[in-house]
Design a protein around this motif. Structure first.
Motif, PDB file in Angstrom:
ATOM      1  N   ASN A   1       0.808  -1.205   0.000  1.00  0.00           N
ATOM      2  CA  ASN A   1       0.000   0.000   0.000  1.00  0.00           C
ATOM      3  C   ASN A   1       0.851   1.269   0.000  1.00  0.00           C
ATOM      4  O   ASN A   1       0.560   2.202  -0.698  1.00  0.00           O
ATOM      5  CB  ASN A   1      -0.941   0.007   1.187  1.00  0.00           C
ATOM      6  N   THR A   2       1.895   1.283   0.810  1.00  0.00           N
ATOM      7  CA  THR A   2       2.759   2.455   0.804  1.00  0.00           C
ATOM      8  C   THR A   2       3.584   2.520  -0.475  1.00  0.00           C
ATOM      9  O   THR A   2       3.941   3.598  -0.920  1.00  0.00           O
ATOM     10  CB  THR A   2       3.695   2.476   2.031  1.00  0.00           C
ATOM     11  N   TYR A   3       3.852   1.361  -1.076  1.00  0.00           N
ATOM     12  CA  TYR A   3       4.620   1.327  -2.319  1.00  0.00           C
ATOM     13  C   TYR A   3       3.919   2.138  -3.407  1.00  0.00           C
ATOM     14  O   TYR A   3       4.541   2.953  -4.086  1.00  0.00           O
ATOM     15  CB  TYR A   3       4.814  -0.122  -2.772  1.00  0.00           C
ATOM     16  N   SER A   4       2.613   1.920  -3.582  1.00  0.00           N
ATOM     17  CA  SER A   4       1.868   2.658  -4.608  1.00  0.00           C
ATOM     18  C   SER A   4       1.921   4.153  -4.347  1.00  0.00           C
ATOM     19  O   SER A   4       2.110   4.952  -5.271  1.00  0.00           O
ATOM     20  CB  SER A   4       0.413   2.190  -4.648  1.00  0.00           C
ATOM     21  N   TYR A   5       1.772   4.531  -3.089  1.00  0.00           N
ATOM     22  CA  TYR A   5       1.817   5.953  -2.749  1.00  0.00           C
ATOM     23  C   TYR A   5       3.156   6.571  -3.153  1.00  0.00           C
ATOM     24  O   TYR A   5       3.201   7.598  -3.821  1.00  0.00           O
ATOM     25  CB  TYR A   5       1.566   6.149  -1.253  1.00  0.00           C
ATOM     26  N   TRP A   6       4.259   5.932  -2.754  1.00  0.00           N
ATOM     27  CA  TRP A   6       5.573   6.501  -3.050  1.00  0.00           C
ATOM     28  C   TRP A   6       5.861   6.511  -4.544  1.00  0.00           C
ATOM     29  O   TRP A   6       6.450   7.462  -5.062  1.00  0.00           O
ATOM     30  CB  TRP A   6       6.675   5.751  -2.292  1.00  0.00           C
ATOM     31  N   ARG A   7       5.454   5.475  -5.250  1.00  0.00           N
ATOM     32  CA  ARG A   7       5.671   5.450  -6.696  1.00  0.00           C
ATOM     33  C   ARG A   7       4.943   6.605  -7.376  1.00  0.00           C
ATOM     34  O   ARG A   7       5.467   7.214  -8.305  1.00  0.00           O
ATOM     35  CB  ARG A   7       5.208   4.120  -7.297  1.00  0.00           C
ATOM     36  N   PHE A   8       3.748   6.922  -6.914  1.00  0.00           N
ATOM     37  CA  PHE A   8       2.986   7.991  -7.555  1.00  0.00           C
ATOM     38  C   PHE A   8       3.490   9.369  -7.186  1.00  0.00           C
ATOM     39  O   PHE A   8       3.304  10.313  -7.931  1.00  0.00           O
ATOM     40  CB  PHE A   8       1.498   7.846  -7.253  1.00  0.00           C
ATOM     41  N   THR A   9       4.139   9.487  -6.048  1.00  0.00           N
ATOM     42  CA  THR A   9       4.700  10.794  -5.718  1.00  0.00           C
ATOM     43  C   THR A   9       6.008  11.035  -6.453  1.00  0.00           C
ATOM     44  O   THR A   9       6.386  12.174  -6.676  1.00  0.00           O
ATOM     45  CB  THR A   9       4.942  10.939  -4.203  1.00  0.00           C
ATOM     46  N   GLU A  10       6.702   9.965  -6.834  1.00  0.00           N
ATOM     47  CA  GLU A  10       8.006  10.105  -7.470  1.00  0.00           C
ATOM     48  C   GLU A  10       7.972  10.006  -9.001  1.00  0.00           C
ATOM     49  O   GLU A  10       8.911  10.416  -9.669  1.00  0.00           O
ATOM     50  CB  GLU A  10       8.957   9.043  -6.923  1.00  0.00           C
ATOM     51  N   GLY A  11       6.919   9.432  -9.570  1.00  0.00           N
ATOM     52  CA  GLY A  11       6.851   9.240 -11.013  1.00  0.00           C
ATOM     53  C   GLY A  11       6.510  10.512 -11.764  1.00  0.00           C
ATOM     54  O   GLY A  11       6.006  11.479 -11.198  1.00  0.00           O
ATOM     55  N   ARG A  12       6.780  10.501 -13.055  1.00  0.00           N
ATOM     56  CA  ARG A  12       6.477  11.649 -13.912  1.00  0.00           C
ATOM     57  C   ARG A  12       5.039  11.587 -14.412  1.00  0.00           C
ATOM     58  O   ARG A  12       4.427  10.529 -14.445  1.00  0.00           O
ATOM     59  CB  ARG A  12       7.423  11.670 -15.105  1.00  0.00           C
ATOM     60  N   GLU A  13       4.551  12.733 -14.839  1.00  0.00           N
ATOM     61  CA  GLU A  13       3.218  12.837 -15.422  1.00  0.00           C
ATOM     62  C   GLU A  13       3.362  13.268 -16.876  1.00  0.00           C
ATOM     63  O   GLU A  13       4.130  14.173 -17.187  1.00  0.00           O
ATOM     64  CB  GLU A  13       2.373  13.852 -14.649  1.00  0.00           C
ATOM     65  N   TYR A  14       2.627  12.581 -17.744  1.00  0.00           N
ATOM     66  CA  TYR A  14       2.651  12.912 -19.169  1.00  0.00           C
ATOM     67  C   TYR A  14       1.238  13.276 -19.609  1.00  0.00           C
ATOM     68  O   TYR A  14       0.269  12.647 -19.183  1.00  0.00           O
ATOM     69  CB  TYR A  14       3.149  11.724 -19.994  1.00  0.00           C
ATOM     70  N   GLU A  15       1.143  14.282 -20.482  1.00  0.00           N
ATOM     71  CA  GLU A  15      -0.155  14.745 -20.966  1.00  0.00           C
ATOM     72  C   GLU A  15      -0.251  14.591 -22.478  1.00  0.00           C
ATOM     73  O   GLU A  15       0.758  14.538 -23.171  1.00  0.00           O
ATOM     74  CB  GLU A  15      -0.369  16.207 -20.575  1.00  0.00           C
ATOM     75  N   ASN A  16      -1.506  14.531 -22.934  1.00  0.00           N
ATOM     76  CA  ASN A  16      -1.811  14.462 -24.360  1.00  0.00           C
ATOM     77  C   ASN A  16      -1.153  13.246 -25.023  1.00  0.00           C
ATOM     78  O   ASN A  16      -0.657  13.329 -26.154  1.00  0.00           O
ATOM     79  CB  ASN A  16      -1.412  15.757 -25.065  1.00  0.00           C
ATOM     80  N   VAL A  17      -1.143  12.119 -24.322  1.00  0.00           N
ATOM     81  CA  VAL A  17      -0.529  10.898 -24.809  1.00  0.00           C
ATOM     82  C   VAL A  17      -1.415  10.266 -25.879  1.00  0.00           C
ATOM     83  O   VAL A  17      -2.634  10.183 -25.721  1.00  0.00           O
ATOM     84  CB  VAL A  17      -0.293   9.901 -23.649  1.00  0.00           C
ATOM     85  N   LEU A  18      -0.800   9.821 -26.950  1.00  0.00           N
ATOM     86  CA  LEU A  18      -1.509   9.117 -28.020  1.00  0.00           C
ATOM     87  C   LEU A  18      -1.290   7.616 -27.844  1.00  0.00           C
ATOM     88  O   LEU A  18      -0.236   7.193 -27.358  1.00  0.00           O
ATOM     89  CB  LEU A  18      -1.011   9.577 -29.385  1.00  0.00           C
ATOM     90  N   PRO A  19      -2.251   6.798 -28.261  1.00  0.00           N
ATOM     91  CA  PRO A  19      -2.135   5.356 -28.012  1.00  0.00           C
ATOM     92  C   PRO A  19      -1.016   4.658 -28.778  1.00  0.00           C
ATOM     93  O   PRO A  19      -0.605   3.568 -28.401  1.00  0.00           O
ATOM     94  CB  PRO A  19      -3.496   4.815 -28.436  1.00  0.00           C
ATOM     95  N   ASP A  20      -0.499   5.295 -29.823  1.00  0.00           N
ATOM     96  CA  ASP A  20       0.582   4.656 -30.570  1.00  0.00           C
ATOM     97  C   ASP A  20       1.972   5.103 -30.115  1.00  0.00           C
ATOM     98  O   ASP A  20       2.984   4.652 -30.647  1.00  0.00           O
ATOM     99  CB  ASP A  20       0.415   4.865 -32.072  1.00  0.00           C
ATOM    100  N   GLU A  21       2.035   5.984 -29.096  1.00  0.00           N
ATOM    101  CA  GLU A  21       3.328   6.345 -28.521  1.00  0.00           C
ATOM    102  C   GLU A  21       3.856   5.145 -27.752  1.00  0.00           C
ATOM    103  O   GLU A  21       3.110   4.495 -27.017  1.00  0.00           O
ATOM    104  CB  GLU A  21       3.195   7.545 -27.588  1.00  0.00           C
ATOM    105  N   LEU A  22       5.116   4.843 -27.908  1.00  0.00           N
ATOM    106  CA  LEU A  22       5.677   3.671 -27.255  1.00  0.00           C
ATOM    107  C   LEU A  22       5.621   3.788 -25.738  1.00  0.00           C
ATOM    108  O   LEU A  22       5.982   4.818 -25.169  1.00  0.00           O
ATOM    109  CB  LEU A  22       7.126   3.459 -27.704  1.00  0.00           C
TER     110      LEU A  22
END
Length: 174
Positions: A1-22
């Motif tokens: 449970n704490t793992y998910s929290y920490w991963r989401f605080t440390e990960g990047r956010e991407y916007e306007n992603v298209l489904p064919d982007e790798l």
């Protein structure tokens, strides 16, 4: 449970992603917000039953060209959930809600019991393979698995709440 929290605080956010982007281009992501018209295509959903529940997966594609928009590299992104699909459809998290355009990355959490009971990511991968076999979809070798959410703030707050509960249990039980 704490793992998910920490991963989401440390990960990047991407916007306007298209489904064919790798997916590999977003390997460090915790949150992806997709371009307009991109959504989980529930008609290509599949489920994998395990002793721990039913693991569900649906490809995230552009609806207007769902059958052909996976691209030559295959489906890069999959909406997943547990015990939220079956004969009555695919209703995981925010799937089917028109205002939902974001996905929280599902990470491969492991613990001491994983060798005996398996991991959620492994079971989601089985559902992805079943969808590919059933509907002729090719999946990327390492796609990103996502919880499709309506409100990112509320979804993240759920992770924070579960992290606090885990922390309190650890303190009270030691």
């Amino acid at each position: 449970n704490t793992y998910s929290y920490w991963r989401f605080t440390e990960g990047r956010e991407y916007e306007n992603v298209l489904p064919d982007e790798l997916a590999a281009a977003h390997a460090d992501a915790s949150l992806l917000t997709f371009a307009a018209g991109v959504e989980p295509i529930v008609k290509f959903a599949a489920s994998y039953g395990s002793g721990g529940g039913t693991y569900c997966a649906a490809p995230i594609l552009k609806e207007s060209a769902a059958a052909t928009s996976a691209g030559p590299e295959g489906v890069q992104y999959w909406a997943v959930g547990r015990d939220c699909c079956g004969a009555s459809g695919f209703f995981c998290d925010g799937v089917g809600v028109s205002s939902a355009h974001s996905g929280l990355v599902v990470y491969n959490r492991t613990d001491i019991f994983t060798p005996w009971v398996g991991s959620d990511v492994h079971f989601y991968a089985q559902a992805v393979q079943m969808s590919g076999a059933r509907f002729g979809l090719k999946s990327a070798a390492k796609p990103l698995l996502l919880r499709w959410v309506v409100n990112v703030t509320v979804a993240r707050a759920g992770y924070v709440g579960r992290a606090w509960v885990t922390w309190l249990k650890a303190i009270l039980l030691t």
